[in-house]
Design a protein around this motif. Structure first.
Motif, short mmCIF file in Angstrom:
data_model
loop_
_atom_site.label_atom_id
_atom_site.label_comp_id
_atom_site.label_asym_id
_atom_site.label_seq_id
_atom_site.Cartn_x
_atom_site.Cartn_y
_atom_site.Cartn_z
N GLU A 1 134.26 99.91 28.22
CA GLU A 1 133.76 101.25 28.25
C GLU A 1 133.11 101.40 26.81
O GLU A 1 133.63 101.48 25.93
CB GLU A 1 135.04 102.26 28.44
CG GLU A 1 135.60 102.64 29.88
CD GLU A 1 135.62 104.00 31.04
OE1 GLU A 1 136.15 104.68 30.02
OE2 GLU A 1 136.86 103.81 31.58
N HIS A 2 131.86 101.87 26.87
CA HIS A 2 131.34 102.50 25.47
C HIS A 2 130.72 103.88 25.59
O HIS A 2 131.12 104.02 26.92
CB HIS A 2 129.99 101.84 25.90
CG HIS A 2 130.27 99.96 25.12
ND1 HIS A 2 130.31 99.61 23.78
CD2 HIS A 2 130.37 99.38 26.60
CE1 HIS A 2 130.63 98.24 24.10
NE2 HIS A 2 131.18 98.50 25.35
N ASN A 3 130.26 104.51 24.85
CA ASN A 3 130.17 105.85 24.99
C ASN A 3 128.77 106.09 23.95
O ASN A 3 129.34 105.49 22.31
CB ASN A 3 131.09 106.66 23.50
CG ASN A 3 131.16 107.91 24.79
OD1 ASN A 3 130.12 108.48 24.44
ND2 ASN A 3 132.06 108.80 24.89
N CYS B 1 126.58 105.59 30.86
CA CYS B 1 126.82 104.51 30.34
C CYS B 1 127.73 103.87 31.93
O CYS B 1 129.14 104.72 32.06
CB CYS B 1 128.11 104.46 28.76
SG CYS B 1 127.40 104.52 27.74
#
Ligand code: GLV
Length: 308
Positions: free
Chosen positions: A165-167, A173
């Protein structure tokens, strides 16, 4: 104690100068000039030599000269030897430039205009605004994130897909299998910047192309083996994809008789998107040698289980 470099010789000559000035305690050798393999503690290679463990019994650290490590057989490198891939500002800048160029070329229909020029045709198409174009980047590591941030600033609607997961501000995303479906169906221009692993080999396939909006453009800046070449040809033939920009191919150099050379809707470059720059990469390697000595975390350390 020596450092062995096995890659592009001009860059090697520059590294040799920088090592002489900055780390004179290390004997720097450019492959194949190795006097005593048992003295080699550090190895930096694009294509690694065979039988690393047997040939260099006192090896402590292995560097890939490129951003990827797929050219290494990690199982042949003993577990206790860290493997580091190249994360350096010169290479990142090159990747960002290339992705920007390719996305803008797709956005402004350059592949069509190149073909039209060859036919002597003057046929303008409507110009779309950047905010009407949805760009999707597969891979949100250091490279993918840098590319997304630049493209976002042009006003494109940007999304990234990755395993973890990325933000990222202003970027949609996506992650995982379900995320991939949602990500693909909103990507008019798809950029592949994934690492090549057993789970990404052949990912650019008919099944994936079917999930993209009709007429999408593919940009492959990952590895040739991410792409199933026949599936690309079929997708172009069926107009499922309108064009492809490829910096990488399964066999490099691309064989003379390969159809990609002559395909009017494929734009090819010879694996030049991101190149490790001599001075900035030497800085990173010297810094990693210092970190290794001090037991500090290495920049670009490969997770062997993930394969990158
Ligand atoms: C180039 O493809 C690299 O891995 O640096």
């Amino acid at each position: 104690m020596s450092f062995l470099y096995k890659s592009e010789p001009l860059r090697g000559a520059r590294w040799a100068e920088l090592f002489a000035a900055r780390a004179p305690e290390i004997d720097f050798h450019i492959w194949p000039a190795v006097d005593d393999p048992s003295q080699v503690r550090y190895l930096a290679a694009w294509q690694p030599p065979e039988n690393i463990a047997e040939t260099f019994p006192n090896l402590e650290l292995v560097f890939s000269v490129g951003a990827g490590v797929d050219q290494f057989d990690l199982s042949c490198i003993p577990e206790h030897i860290p493997v580091v891939r190249m994360i350096e500002p010169g290479l990142i800048a090159g990747v960002v430039e290339y992705a920007t160029l390719a996305v803008l070329a797709a956005h402004r229909d350059w592949i069509t205009y190149i073909a039209q020029q060859q036919q002597g045709q003057w046929r303008p198409k409507p110009v779309c605004t950047a905010d009407s174009r949805r760009v999707g980047v597969m891979g949100m590591g250091v490279l993918g994130r840098a590319v997304l941030e630049k493209l976002r600033d042009f006003g494109f609607r940007c999304a990234g897909w990755s395993r973890s997961e990325h933000n990222l501000p202003g970027i949609e995303c996506y992650t995982g299998e379900q995320g991939l479906e949602d990500f693909l169906e909103r990507s008019d221009i798809l950029v592949c910047l994934l690492p090549l692993t057993d789970s990404t080999r052949g990912i650019l396939s008919t099944e994936l192309f079917r999930q993209l909006p009709k007429g999408a453009v593919l940009i492959n800046m990952g590895r040739g083996d991410h792409l199933i070449e026949e599936d690309l040809l079929d997708a172009l033939y069926r107009d499922r994809l309108s064009a492809a920009i490829l910096d990488v191919c399964s066999v490099e150099p691309l064989p003379k008789e390969h159809i990609f050379w002559r395909h009017p809707r494929i734009l090819l470059t010879p694996h030049i998107a991101g190149m490790t720059q001599a001075d900035s990469s030497a800085e990173i390697v010297l810094d990693n040698l210092r970190r290794h000595r001090e037991g500090a975390p290495l920049v670009g350390l490969v997770n062997r289980e993930r394969g990158y």
